[in-house]
Design a protein around this motif. Structure first.
Motif, PDB file in Angstrom:
ATOM      1  N   ALA A  73     -74.583   2.229  73.131  1.00  0.00           N
ATOM      2  CA  ALA A  73     -73.872   1.990  71.880  1.00  0.00           C
ATOM      3  C   ALA A  73     -74.667   2.546  70.695  1.00  0.00           C
ATOM      4  CB  ALA A  73     -73.619   0.494  71.704  1.00  0.00           C
ATOM      5  N   LYS A  74     -75.982   2.455  70.753  1.00  0.00           N
ATOM      6  CA  LYS A  74     -76.817   3.004  69.671  1.00  0.00           C
ATOM      7  C   LYS A  74     -76.659   4.513  69.567  1.00  0.00           C
ATOM      8  CE  LYS A  74     -80.467  -0.510  69.441  1.00  0.00           C
ATOM      9  NZ  LYS A  74     -81.912  -0.784  69.613  1.00  0.00           N
ATOM     10  N   ASP A  75     -76.605   5.211  70.713  1.00  0.00           N
ATOM     11  CA  ASP A  75     -76.405   6.665  70.699  1.00  0.00           C
ATOM     12  C   ASP A  75     -75.076   7.021  70.043  1.00  0.00           C
ATOM     13  OD1 ASP A  75     -78.813   7.230  71.913  1.00  0.00           O
ATOM     14  OD2 ASP A  75     -77.968   7.318  73.933  1.00  0.00           O
ATOM     15  N   ILE A  76     -74.032   6.273  70.383  1.00  0.00           N
ATOM     16  CA  ILE A  76     -72.710   6.544  69.814  1.00  0.00           C
ATOM     17  C   ILE A  76     -72.740   6.357  68.306  1.00  0.00           C
ATOM     18  CG2 ILE A  76     -70.311   5.757  69.737  1.00  0.00           C
ATOM     19  CD1 ILE A  76     -70.623   5.064  72.731  1.00  0.00           C
ATOM     20  N   ALA A  77     -73.372   5.273  67.844  1.00  0.00           N
ATOM     21  CA  ALA A  77     -73.448   5.015  66.412  1.00  0.00           C
ATOM     22  C   ALA A  77     -74.238   6.107  65.695  1.00  0.00           C
ATOM     23  CB  ALA A  77     -74.083   3.650  66.160  1.00  0.00           C
ATOM     24  N   GLN A  78     -75.316   6.586  66.325  1.00  0.00           N
ATOM     25  CA  GLN A  78     -76.147   7.601  65.691  1.00  0.00           C
ATOM     26  C   GLN A  78     -75.455   8.958  65.625  1.00  0.00           C
ATOM     27  OE1 GLN A  78     -79.727   7.437  68.036  1.00  0.00           O
ATOM     28  NE2 GLN A  78     -80.454   5.538  67.082  1.00  0.00           N
ATOM     29  N   GLN A  79     -74.617   9.263  66.621  1.00  0.00           N
ATOM     30  CA  GLN A  79     -73.948  10.562  66.683  1.00  0.00           C
ATOM     31  C   GLN A  79     -72.595  10.573  65.985  1.00  0.00           C
ATOM     32  OE1 GLN A  79     -75.228  13.341  67.898  1.00  0.00           O
ATOM     33  NE2 GLN A  79     -77.101  12.420  68.674  1.00  0.00           N
ATOM     34  N   ALA A  80     -72.144   9.415  65.510  1.00  0.00           N
ATOM     35  CA  ALA A  80     -70.789   9.304  64.977  1.00  0.00           C
ATOM     36  C   ALA A  80     -70.575  10.113  63.707  1.00  0.00           C
ATOM     37  CB  ALA A  80     -70.460   7.837  64.716  1.00  0.00           C
ATOM     38  N   ALA A  81     -71.642  10.575  63.060  1.00  0.00           N
ATOM     39  CA  ALA A  81     -71.488  11.390  61.857  1.00  0.00           C
ATOM     40  C   ALA A  81     -70.829  12.733  62.164  1.00  0.00           C
ATOM     41  CB  ALA A  81     -72.851  11.615  61.190  1.00  0.00           C
ATOM     42  N   SER A  82     -70.860  13.147  63.420  1.00  0.00           N
ATOM     43  CA  SER A  82     -70.209  14.394  63.822  1.00  0.00           C
ATOM     44  C   SER A  82     -68.799  14.096  64.319  1.00  0.00           C
ATOM     45  CB  SER A  82     -71.006  15.078  64.939  1.00  0.00           C
ATOM     46  OG  SER A  82     -70.236  16.106  65.534  1.00  0.00           O
ATOM     47  N   PRO A  83     -67.766  14.444  63.560  1.00  0.00           N
ATOM     48  CA  PRO A  83     -66.400  14.165  64.005  1.00  0.00           C
ATOM     49  C   PRO A  83     -66.057  14.835  65.330  1.00  0.00           C
ATOM     50  CG  PRO A  83     -66.430  14.754  61.672  1.00  0.00           C
ATOM     51  CD  PRO A  83     -67.796  15.043  62.216  1.00  0.00           C
ATOM     52  N   GLU A  84     -66.573  16.042  65.547  1.00  0.00           N
ATOM     53  CA  GLU A  84     -66.268  16.741  66.800  1.00  0.00           C
ATOM     54  C   GLU A  84     -66.863  15.999  67.991  1.00  0.00           C
ATOM     55  OE1 GLU A  84     -67.696  18.122  64.148  1.00  0.00           O
ATOM     56  OE2 GLU A  84     -66.061  19.376  63.370  1.00  0.00           O
ATOM     57  N   TRP A  85     -68.139  15.610  67.867  1.00  0.00           N
ATOM     58  CA  TRP A  85     -68.789  14.882  68.963  1.00  0.00           C
ATOM     59  C   TRP A  85     -68.088  13.547  69.205  1.00  0.00           C
ATOM     60  CZ3 TRP A  85     -70.952  10.192  69.862  1.00  0.00           C
ATOM     61  CH2 TRP A  85     -71.750  10.049  71.010  1.00  0.00           C
ATOM     62  N   PHE A  86     -67.794  12.832  68.132  1.00  0.00           N
ATOM     63  CA  PHE A  86     -67.169  11.530  68.272  1.00  0.00           C
ATOM     64  C   PHE A  86     -65.782  11.663  68.888  1.00  0.00           C
ATOM     65  CE2 PHE A  86     -64.887   7.742  66.856  1.00  0.00           C
ATOM     66  CZ  PHE A  86     -65.792   6.751  67.202  1.00  0.00           C
ATOM     67  N   GLY A  87     -65.032  12.670  68.494  1.00  0.00           N
ATOM     68  CA  GLY A  87     -63.702  12.869  69.056  1.00  0.00           C
ATOM     69  C   GLY A  87     -63.744  13.153  70.546  1.00  0.00           C
ATOM     70  N   ARG A  88     -64.688  13.992  70.973  1.00  0.00           N
ATOM     71  CA  ARG A  88     -64.821  14.280  72.412  1.00  0.00           C
ATOM     72  C   ARG A  88     -65.216  13.029  73.176  1.00  0.00           C
ATOM     73  NH1 ARG A  88     -67.698  18.741  70.479  1.00  0.00           N
ATOM     74  NH2 ARG A  88     -69.655  17.773  71.134  1.00  0.00           N
ATOM     75  N   THR A  89     -66.135  12.259  72.609  1.00  0.00           N
ATOM     76  CA  THR A  89     -66.598  11.046  73.282  1.00  0.00           C
ATOM     77  C   THR A  89     -65.478  10.020  73.394  1.00  0.00           C
ATOM     78  OG1 THR A  89     -68.860  11.413  72.498  1.00  0.00           O
ATOM     79  CG2 THR A  89     -68.289   9.182  73.189  1.00  0.00           C
TER      80      THR A  89
END
Length: 231
Positions: A134-150
């Motif tokens: 969950a921490k990784d997801i929160a840290q990477q969430a600033a990237s819309p592309e990464w978050f959308g793929r995830t």
């Protein structure tokens, strides 16, 4: 496309036809012949994880009633008869939840490598269990592309749900990555596996009652009752 002008069926038949319409992706499952095979596969995979993750080059697993009960409950949730599009494993710290999540991933990798994944699962990328904290997801969430793929992963494992900050400041905006992720996957029926140390009340307090209700509806809950193995 040719227009169909035939009258609609009666309400009962129309309801049955609508139920048969695909509303979610093909369900994720352990594609084995029986519930007993699902249990044996998960138990062996869990044992392998204990050895691989153990100190000093690996230690054998010490079976106990709590572990065997948890393995049996997870196997039933992942068996084709499972009723919900996801799984939540909860309990105190250090009592095997992350190990079980990794065991599910290891079991699916073995099924793929040994050619046991059915074509319908492979066609929908249901042969891959992606695991993130969950921490990784929160840290990477600033990237819309990464978050959308995830968020769109057909099968996603989220480890240590609740250990991350509920809100994150990115480019001056406050976002709630895990709340948004849950809402996205709930709306699309995507298979989600969580591990958490939080209780239901603590989840509601951190993320709000709406998210707690979503999780309750979409996830089969398995409580790990053992004390910590880390002592």
């Amino acid at each position: 496309m040719r227009t169909n002008n035939t009258p609609l069926p009666d309400a009962g038949e129309l309801t049955r036809q609508l139920i048969r319409q695909p509303t979610t992706l093909q369900a994720f499952r352990l594609p084995v012949a029986s519930l007993d095979e699902a249990y044996r596969l998960l138990y062996a995979s869990y044992s392998a994880e204990v050895i691989v993750r153990g100190a000093g080059g690996g230690r054998p697993m010490q079976p106990d009633a709590g572990t065997t009960q948890a393995v049996a409950q997870v196997a039933r949730a992942l068996w084709p008869g499972g009723k919900k599009p996801g799984l939540m494993m909860c309990g105190t710290v250090g009592n095997g939840k992350t190990t079980m999540l990794r065991a599910i991933q290891r079991a699916c990798n073995w099924l793929w490598e040994s050619g046991r994944i059915p074509p319908d699962m492979a066609a929908h990328d249901l042969d891959k269990v992606v695991v993130l904290t969950a921490k990784d997801i929160a840290q990477q969430a600033a990237s819309p592309e990464w978050f959308g793929r995830t968020a769109a992963r057909p099968v996603l494992g989220i480890d240590d749900f609740g250990a991350e900050p509920a809100e994150v400041l990115t480019y001056g905006n406050v976002i709630a990555p895990l709340t948004d992720l849950v809402e996205h996957r709930y709306a699309r029926g995507l298979y989600t596996i969580l591990t958490t140390n939080l209780t239901g009340q603590e989840i509601a307090a951190k993320y709000g009652q709406r998210v707690a209700d979503r999780l309750r509806e979409m996830l089969q809950v398995v409580v790990f009752t053992n004390a910590s193995y880390r002592s």
